[in-house]
Scaffold this motif. Structure first.
Motif, short mmCIF file in Angstrom:
data_model
loop_
_atom_site.label_atom_id
_atom_site.label_comp_id
_atom_site.label_asym_id
_atom_site.label_seq_id
_atom_site.Cartn_x
_atom_site.Cartn_y
_atom_site.Cartn_z
N GLN A 159 0.86 -1.18 0.00
CA GLN A 159 0.00 0.00 0.00
C GLN A 159 0.89 1.22 0.00
O GLN A 159 1.89 1.29 0.74
CB GLN A 159 -0.90 -0.01 1.23
N LEU A 160 0.55 2.20 -0.83
CA LEU A 160 1.32 3.42 -0.96
C LEU A 160 0.38 4.61 -0.77
O LEU A 160 -0.58 4.76 -1.52
CB LEU A 160 1.97 3.47 -2.35
N THR A 161 0.67 5.41 0.24
CA THR A 161 -0.16 6.57 0.55
C THR A 161 0.68 7.83 0.46
O THR A 161 1.76 7.91 1.06
CB THR A 161 -0.75 6.45 1.97
N PHE A 162 0.21 8.79 -0.31
CA PHE A 162 0.90 10.07 -0.46
C PHE A 162 0.38 11.04 0.58
O PHE A 162 -0.83 11.23 0.72
CB PHE A 162 0.71 10.62 -1.87
N ILE A 163 1.31 11.67 1.30
CA ILE A 163 0.96 12.56 2.42
C ILE A 163 1.58 13.93 2.17
O ILE A 163 2.80 14.04 2.01
CB ILE A 163 1.48 11.98 3.76
N THR A 164 0.74 14.94 2.15
CA THR A 164 1.22 16.31 2.04
C THR A 164 1.31 16.88 3.45
O THR A 164 0.38 16.75 4.23
CB THR A 164 0.24 17.14 1.19
N GLY A 165 2.45 17.46 3.76
CA GLY A 165 2.62 18.01 5.09
C GLY A 165 3.47 19.27 5.06
O GLY A 165 3.98 19.66 4.01
N LEU A 166 3.60 19.88 6.21
CA LEU A 166 4.38 21.11 6.31
C LEU A 166 5.79 20.87 6.84
O LEU A 166 6.70 21.66 6.56
CB LEU A 166 3.66 22.11 7.21
N SER A 167 5.99 19.79 7.59
CA SER A 167 7.32 19.57 8.18
C SER A 167 8.35 19.21 7.11
O SER A 167 8.00 18.85 5.98
CB SER A 167 7.25 18.47 9.24
N LEU A 168 9.60 19.34 7.48
CA LEU A 168 10.73 19.12 6.57
C LEU A 168 10.63 20.00 5.33
O LEU A 168 10.86 19.56 4.21
CB LEU A 168 10.84 17.64 6.17
N GLY A 169 10.25 21.25 5.55
CA GLY A 169 10.18 22.20 4.45
C GLY A 169 9.05 21.89 3.48
O GLY A 169 9.20 22.07 2.28
N ALA A 170 7.95 21.41 4.00
CA ALA A 170 6.76 21.07 3.20
C ALA A 170 7.02 19.88 2.27
O ALA A 170 6.51 19.82 1.15
CB ALA A 170 6.24 22.27 2.43
N THR A 171 7.81 18.94 2.76
CA THR A 171 8.12 17.75 1.97
C THR A 171 6.90 16.84 1.86
O THR A 171 6.29 16.48 2.86
CB THR A 171 9.28 16.97 2.63
N ARG A 172 6.59 16.48 0.63
CA ARG A 172 5.54 15.48 0.37
C ARG A 172 6.20 14.12 0.52
O ARG A 172 7.31 13.89 0.05
CB ARG A 172 4.97 15.67 -1.03
N ARG A 173 5.53 13.22 1.20
CA ARG A 173 6.12 11.91 1.47
C ARG A 173 5.20 10.79 1.02
O ARG A 173 4.00 10.99 0.85
CB ARG A 173 6.47 11.77 2.94
N ALA A 174 5.79 9.63 0.87
CA ALA A 174 5.03 8.42 0.53
C ALA A 174 5.21 7.43 1.67
O ALA A 174 6.34 7.10 2.05
CB ALA A 174 5.52 7.83 -0.78
N THR A 212 9.27 4.89 -7.92
CA THR A 212 8.86 5.52 -9.19
C THR A 212 7.51 6.20 -9.03
O THR A 212 7.32 7.34 -9.46
CB THR A 212 8.80 4.45 -10.30
N ARG A 213 6.57 5.52 -8.40
CA ARG A 213 5.24 6.09 -8.19
C ARG A 213 5.31 7.30 -7.26
O ARG A 213 4.62 8.31 -7.48
CB ARG A 213 4.29 5.04 -7.62
N ALA A 214 6.14 7.23 -6.22
CA ALA A 214 6.26 8.33 -5.27
C ALA A 214 6.87 9.56 -5.94
O ALA A 214 6.40 10.68 -5.74
CB ALA A 214 7.09 7.89 -4.07
N ARG A 215 7.91 9.36 -6.72
CA ARG A 215 8.53 10.48 -7.43
C ARG A 215 7.52 11.15 -8.36
O ARG A 215 7.44 12.38 -8.43
CB ARG A 215 9.73 10.01 -8.24
N ALA A 216 6.76 10.33 -9.07
CA ALA A 216 5.76 10.87 -10.01
C ALA A 216 4.69 11.68 -9.28
O ALA A 216 4.11 12.60 -9.87
CB ALA A 216 5.12 9.73 -10.81
N ALA A 217 4.44 11.36 -8.01
CA ALA A 217 3.44 12.08 -7.21
C ALA A 217 4.04 13.29 -6.49
O ALA A 217 3.36 13.93 -5.69
CB ALA A 217 2.81 11.12 -6.20
N GLY A 218 5.31 13.58 -6.76
CA GLY A 218 5.95 14.75 -6.16
C GLY A 218 6.52 14.51 -4.78
O GLY A 218 6.81 15.47 -4.05
#
Length: 161
Positions: free
Chosen positions: A68-83, A109-115
């Protein structure tokens, strides 16, 4: 043999194969025993969430891996989007054949494509082989994870009981 390994988004008919993979594991065999309806509701909800993906790995249309791969938008780590990578499983009969490394390459690959600029995961503390595998892939144990069971609200749309 692994040349024919493909990864794709799971769909409606894939739930039985995914559950079989989750149960094909010493921990999963003892804990993946909720009523079928609970898994069906959760699977339907997961398929409707745009940043939540269940991936199925197949060789000749046979399910051999899932994650399972979940993309999370957050503010920490300089607004780093994480998977967030969860529920990583390779069929017991296929472990050690390189499927796990290919699965994590697919996830990246999927995570990079999602930013995303960060991959993160947790593993059960008893899974020492999994931890060694993740470290070989370049993951570092930088945090201590905590979990606490809670009961969902009675009117929750997808109870896990």
């Amino acid at each position: 043999m692994l040349g024919d390994l493909t990864f794709r988004l799971a769909g409606q008919g894939d739930l039985p194969a995914i559950l079989a993979l989750l149960r094909d594991d010493r921990l999963g065999a003892g804990r993946e025993n909720a009523p079928s309806a609970a898994y069906e509701r959760a699977f339907a909800r997961l398929l409707d969430e745009p940043d939540n993906h269940l991936i199925l790995g197949e060789i000749d249309a046979m399910a051999v891996a899932t994650y399972q791969l979940t993309f999370i938008t957050g503010l920490s780590l300089g607004a780093t989007r994480r998977a967030q990578i969860e529920s990583v499983r390779v069929a017991a009969s296929m472990r050690g054949a390189g499927i796990g490394a290919r699965m994590f390459a697919d996830a990246e690959t999927r995570a990079r494509a999602a930013g995303c600029a960060l991959l993160q995961l947790t593993t059960n503390a008893t899974r020492t082989d999994a931890r060694a595998f993740y470290e070989r892939l370049g993951f570092t144990p930088t945090h201590i994870g905590f979990k606490r069971q809670i009961s969902p609200a009675e009117d929750a749309p997808c109870p896990m009981t």
